[in-house]
Motif scaffolding. Structure first.
Motif, mmCIF file in Angstrom:
data_model
loop_
_atom_site.group_PDB
_atom_site.id
_atom_site.type_symbol
_atom_site.label_atom_id
_atom_site.label_comp_id
_atom_site.label_asym_id
_atom_site.label_seq_id
_atom_site.Cartn_x
_atom_site.Cartn_y
_atom_site.Cartn_z
ATOM 1 N N VAL A 75 0.852 -1.201 0.000
ATOM 2 C CA VAL A 75 0.000 0.000 0.000
ATOM 3 C C VAL A 75 0.882 1.244 0.000
ATOM 4 O O VAL A 75 0.646 2.193 -0.759
ATOM 5 C CB VAL A 75 -0.952 0.007 1.215
ATOM 6 N N ALA A 76 1.910 1.240 0.853
ATOM 7 C CA ALA A 76 2.791 2.420 0.946
ATOM 8 C C ALA A 76 3.464 2.711 -0.387
ATOM 9 O O ALA A 76 3.675 3.868 -0.747
ATOM 10 C CB ALA A 76 3.837 2.176 2.026
ATOM 11 N N GLU A 77 3.771 1.677 -1.122
ATOM 12 C CA GLU A 77 4.412 1.875 -2.433
ATOM 13 C C GLU A 77 3.456 2.479 -3.454
ATOM 14 O O GLU A 77 3.858 3.222 -4.324
ATOM 15 C CB GLU A 77 4.897 0.523 -2.964
ATOM 16 N N GLU A 107 0.932 9.658 -0.877
ATOM 17 C CA GLU A 107 1.063 10.286 0.434
ATOM 18 C C GLU A 107 1.527 9.249 1.464
ATOM 19 O O GLU A 107 1.416 8.049 1.229
ATOM 20 C CB GLU A 107 -0.255 10.934 0.869
ATOM 21 N N PRO A 108 2.026 9.701 2.634
ATOM 22 C CA PRO A 108 2.449 8.754 3.666
ATOM 23 C C PRO A 108 1.285 7.897 4.141
ATOM 24 O O PRO A 108 0.155 8.354 4.260
ATOM 25 C CB PRO A 108 2.963 9.644 4.796
ATOM 26 N N LEU A 109 1.568 6.655 4.412
ATOM 27 C CA LEU A 109 0.554 5.724 4.896
ATOM 28 C C LEU A 109 0.551 5.720 6.417
ATOM 29 O O LEU A 109 1.561 5.416 7.047
ATOM 30 C CB LEU A 109 0.877 4.308 4.374
ATOM 31 N N MET A 110 -0.578 6.084 6.991
ATOM 32 C CA MET A 110 -0.698 6.110 8.459
ATOM 33 C C MET A 110 -1.285 4.785 8.922
ATOM 34 O O MET A 110 -2.354 4.387 8.460
ATOM 35 C CB MET A 110 -1.637 7.242 8.886
ATOM 36 N N LEU A 111 -0.624 4.129 9.843
ATOM 37 C CA LEU A 111 -1.107 2.840 10.340
ATOM 38 C C LEU A 111 -0.895 2.751 11.843
ATOM 39 O O LEU A 111 0.023 3.379 12.379
ATOM 40 C CB LEU A 111 -0.329 1.686 9.699
ATOM 41 N N PRO A 112 -1.686 1.948 12.522
ATOM 42 C CA PRO A 112 -1.354 1.647 13.921
ATOM 43 C C PRO A 112 -0.092 0.775 13.942
ATOM 44 O O PRO A 112 0.097 -0.046 13.043
ATOM 45 C CB PRO A 112 -2.569 0.873 14.431
ATOM 46 N N ALA A 113 0.752 0.984 14.931
ATOM 47 C CA ALA A 113 2.013 0.232 14.968
ATOM 48 C C ALA A 113 1.724 -1.236 15.252
ATOM 49 O O ALA A 113 1.155 -1.568 16.287
ATOM 50 C CB ALA A 113 2.918 0.814 16.049
ATOM 51 N N LEU A 167 7.351 -4.450 6.072
ATOM 52 C CA LEU A 167 8.227 -5.579 5.750
ATOM 53 C C LEU A 167 8.646 -5.524 4.273
ATOM 54 O O LEU A 167 7.810 -5.425 3.381
ATOM 55 C CB LEU A 167 7.467 -6.884 6.034
ATOM 56 N N GLU A 168 9.955 -5.549 4.048
ATOM 57 C CA GLU A 168 10.538 -5.488 2.692
ATOM 58 C C GLU A 168 10.052 -4.256 1.917
ATOM 59 O O GLU A 168 9.833 -4.315 0.701
ATOM 60 C CB GLU A 168 10.260 -6.768 1.913
ATOM 61 N N LEU A 169 9.884 -3.164 2.599
ATOM 62 C CA LEU A 169 9.450 -1.910 1.955
ATOM 63 C C LEU A 169 10.502 -1.460 0.930
ATOM 64 O O LEU A 169 11.703 -1.499 1.206
ATOM 65 C CB LEU A 169 9.273 -0.834 3.030
ATOM 66 N N ARG A 170 10.049 -1.037 -0.235
ATOM 67 C CA ARG A 170 10.979 -0.609 -1.291
ATOM 68 C C ARG A 170 10.910 0.888 -1.545
ATOM 69 O O ARG A 170 11.881 1.509 -1.939
ATOM 70 C CB ARG A 170 10.683 -1.371 -2.591
ATOM 71 N N GLY A 220 14.236 0.503 0.831
ATOM 72 C CA GLY A 220 13.997 1.885 0.428
ATOM 73 C C GLY A 220 12.822 2.451 1.187
ATOM 74 O O GLY A 220 12.198 1.764 1.995
ATOM 75 N N GLY A 221 12.523 3.714 0.946
ATOM 76 C CA GLY A 221 11.388 4.345 1.625
ATOM 77 C C GLY A 221 11.741 4.801 3.028
ATOM 78 O O GLY A 221 12.897 4.744 3.460
ATOM 79 N N ARG A 222 10.716 5.260 3.730
ATOM 80 C CA ARG A 222 10.908 5.782 5.088
ATOM 81 C C ARG A 222 9.854 5.173 6.010
ATOM 82 O O ARG A 222 8.689 5.022 5.621
ATOM 83 C CB ARG A 222 10.716 7.304 5.116
#
Lengths: 268, 421
Positions: free
Chosen positions: A84-86, A90-96, A102-105, A126-128
């Motif tokens: 989803v973040a990819e 815009e930044p993806l807001m999620l509960p921690a 995982l394996e964010l690119r 990659g990513g933040r």
């Protein structure tokens, strides 16, 4: 009357005799619980990406719901959060939650509202990821790129890190940067014991004091401790390479050391 | 003979006017809002050999309503109809309900065959079984036989009861009630919750200042010919193919199970959906699919009941000739099914059902099944029909049907085509 005639009358001519449109594109996905059942026992990025719905709304719906008690389900959810973040600008807001990012690119994930989620940003390239508050164990484990900012973290943060960067704004637990082969880590307050254990490359900067066995058996890279108290006992124990900089050291500093350098900092 | 349907309309109006029945309008048929308790009782009066169960707490006008209708339809006095009724209690015996051997026969010298004196209830064509769950389980079997065979047996003698209207009332579980046998429940065609009147209804009832038996005398009375004409009028109502297809698909939706022998849930013994049968099944947790959401299959008796009550209710609501009989089916089907199935507890316990709204639960399933049949199954039904009619090969049809994620396509159509091919 033929069966076809019966059906024609039943549908009053609305049913088609031949299929003109595809009735479905891939399997129906009705919720996270349904989705995880389609994924194999050992989920992989490619498998989850293949099964995930192409519609962003549906995809986002999957990570908003669903129980994640099992590790298998947590991993699948983690892959979905990265997908989803990819896909969104815009930044993806999620509960921690465990395995977020995982394996964010690419893309940005902001985790909020939870305490001590483990395995956040694992294997990311990659990513933040921004963790508002406390992260759990294995933060940024095996990460190869991108960056993570967390309020604090548990043990084994940035273990086996190969690239990218990590910033811990508060305290960090034990074994920070264990087995690192690259990347940069900044912990702004005190870190636990065995920071930089078996480190081969990369840099660790600690704003506060460090626990015992700082840089234990390290082979390369640099560890800088800025705290007034410096490092506790046995810093640089059996180290073979790299360099440690600290304002002061506890007893048995450099015991069994066969290489590398240990410096005493005088300036700020 | 006057028009029986017009007389029923007068009866409904009179019941309301005399404040004899003030139920909620909880049944929606097309754009009409009706009281389910009254209209299912009327629909049952228009049919024969079917049983309607009125289920509810004390004082919900179950027994009184049935007796008032009995008085109107049979032409008897209200008191006489009340006397016909049998009521449940542990000391109720077969002799008291069905019939007994005339003791005077024992003193006669002749060797004549034994004669049984049948009770008025046995001989009546308007049979009311009051508070059926106060009969101990063993005694409930008397009604099972009666509803199954339409005959009464006693002391080797048989009374053919003929075409009869059956009405059953029942309270919720109390300390002195007994559970109802599933086989007996399956023979009850329709179960209707008897709900207490709302505030306006209560105020209206407060205006009633005469005894019910006195008011009952003012109800319109049906002649025997008029009463007998009602089943014929129902039989004349035609169900269109849309309704017939929706009925059959509804039965299959509840009956098919991928893991049951022959894909038939009625073959299951011991294991069932609520006991983990569906774990990992492709259809499990799909809210649009009915199979995993109820434990039981629906018998062919349900199909007959759905058809009969759709016709009867269409006749009562003036939709007998309308094109919208599917709306009648939507309205009546939940009442035909809900007492025959056990919902999935984990879904039933959650909102909006809260573990208590079983009828609503079944209503939602019925709605899903009918909507799916009407809106989504058209193409696959046409493919199957063309194969059956020889327009395309069985193999080609099976290949096309394999693309449909539907239990009927996968578990009914494709196996049938494979067997035929």
């Amino acid at each position: 009357m033929s069966l076809k005639g019966f059906m024609k009358e039943a549908y009053k001519g609305k049913a088609r005799e031949k299929r003109r449109l595809k009735t479905r594109d891939g399997d129906f996905v009705l919720g996270f619980e349904d989705f995880v059942q389609k994924v194999g026992d050992r989920p992989t990025w490619s498998e989850v990406e293949k099964l995930a719905p192409s519609d962003e709304k549906l995809l986002f719906g999957l990570i908003k719901t669903g129980p994640r008690a099992k590790k298998h389900d947590q991993i699948v959810w983690g892959f979905l959060s990265s997908l989803v973040a990819e896909r969104i600008p815009e930044p993806l807001m999620l509960p921690a939650m465990d395995f977020a990012g995982l394996e964010l690119r690419k893309g940005t994930i902001i985790l909020d509202g939870g305490r001590g989620a483990h395995h956040v940003g694992e294997k990311m390239s990659g990513g933040r990821i921004v963790v508002k508050g406390e992260a759990g164990d294995y933060l940024g484990q095996e990460m190869a790129g991108g960056g993570i900012v967390a309020g604090s973290c548990g043990d084994y943060a940035f273990r086996k890190m190969r690239g990218g960067w990590g910033v811990v704004l508060g305290r960090a637990g034990d074994y920070l940067g264990l087995g690192n082969r690259g990347g940069r880590i900044v912990a702004k307050e005190r870190v636990g014991s065995r920071t930089g254990w078996l480190m081969e490359s990369g840099r660790i900067c600690v704003g506060g004091d460090a626990g015992s066995y700082l840089g234990i058996m390290m082979k390369g890279g640099r560890v800088l401790v800025k705290g007034e108290g410096g490092a506790a006992a046995r810093a640089g124990w059996r180290m073979r390479g790299g360099a440690i900089y600290a304002r002061g050291y506890g007893p048995e500093v450099g015991a069994g050391k066969v290489g590398g350098k240990i410096y005493r900092r005088r300036g700020p | 003979m006057s028009d029986p349907l017009e007389k029923i309309d007068v009866l409904v109006a009179t019941l309301k006017e005399l404040r004899l029945h003030m139920g909620r309008l909880d049944l929606r048929v097309g754009d009409r809002h009706l009281n389910s308790q009254l209209y299912f009782s009327l629909a049952n009066a228009c049919l024969r050999n079917r049983a309607v169960l009125l289920y509810g707490g004390m004082g919900a006008n179950k027994t009184t309503l049935v007796n008032l209708l009995g008085s109107a339809f049979t032409g008897l006095d209200f008191d006489d109809v009340e006397n016909l009724m049998v009521s449940g209690h542990p000391e109720q015996t077969e002799e008291k309900m069905v019939g007994f051997i005339d003791p005077r026969q024992w003193s006669s010298s002749g060797g004549e065959a034994i004669e049984v004196l049948w009770t008025p209830w046995s001989r009546s064509n308007w049979k009311v079984i009051n508070e059926i769950n106060r009969f101990p389980s063993g005694k409930q079997n008397i009604f099972l036989e009666l509803l199954q065979k339409r005959k009464v047996n006693y002391a080797g003698k048989t009374l053919n009861v003929g075409d009869t209207c059956y009405f059953v009332t029942m309270n919720p579980d109390f300390s002195s009630t007994y559970p109802l046998d599933e086989a007996l429940l399956d023979r009850i065609s329709v179960s209707v919750p008897a709900i207490q009147p709302d505030l306006l209804g209560g105020l209206a009832l407060a205006e009633r200042n005469e005894e019910i038996r006195e008011l009952a005398k003012r109800l319109p009375r049906f002649g025997a010919e008029e009463f007998e004409a009602l089943p014929r009028l129902v039989a004349e109502v035609d169900l269109d193919n849309q309704v017939e297809l929706a009925v059959v698909s509804l039965i299959r939706d509840f009956t098919l199970c991928e893991r049951a022998p022959g894909y038939d849930k009625s073959q299951l013994s011991g294991t069932k959906p609520s006991r983990g049968l569906c774990a990992g099944c492709h259809y499990f947790n799909n809210p649009e699919v009915c199979c995993w959401q109820v434990d039981e299959a629906l018998s062919d008796r349900v199909r007959q009941d759905l058809r009969a009550y759709t016709k009867s209710m269409a006749l009562l609501t003036g939709l007998a000739d309308a094109d919208t009989k599917i709306e009648v089916l939507r309205a009546i089907a939940p009442y035909v099914i809900w007492h025959r199935v056990s919902p999935n507890r984990s879904v039933l316990e959650r909102p909006p059902y809260y573990g208590a709204r079983r009828l609503e639960y079944v209503r939602d399933l019925v709605e899903k099944s009918i909507n799916r049949t009407l809106n989504e199954r058209g193409d696959m039904n046409m493919i199957f029909s063309r194969a059956i009619d020889g327009e395309i090969s069985f193999k080609e049809a099976a290949r096309e049907l394999a693309g449909y994620d539907d239990p009927i396509a996968c578990l009914d159509y494709i196996p049938a085509l494979e067997q035929m091919g």
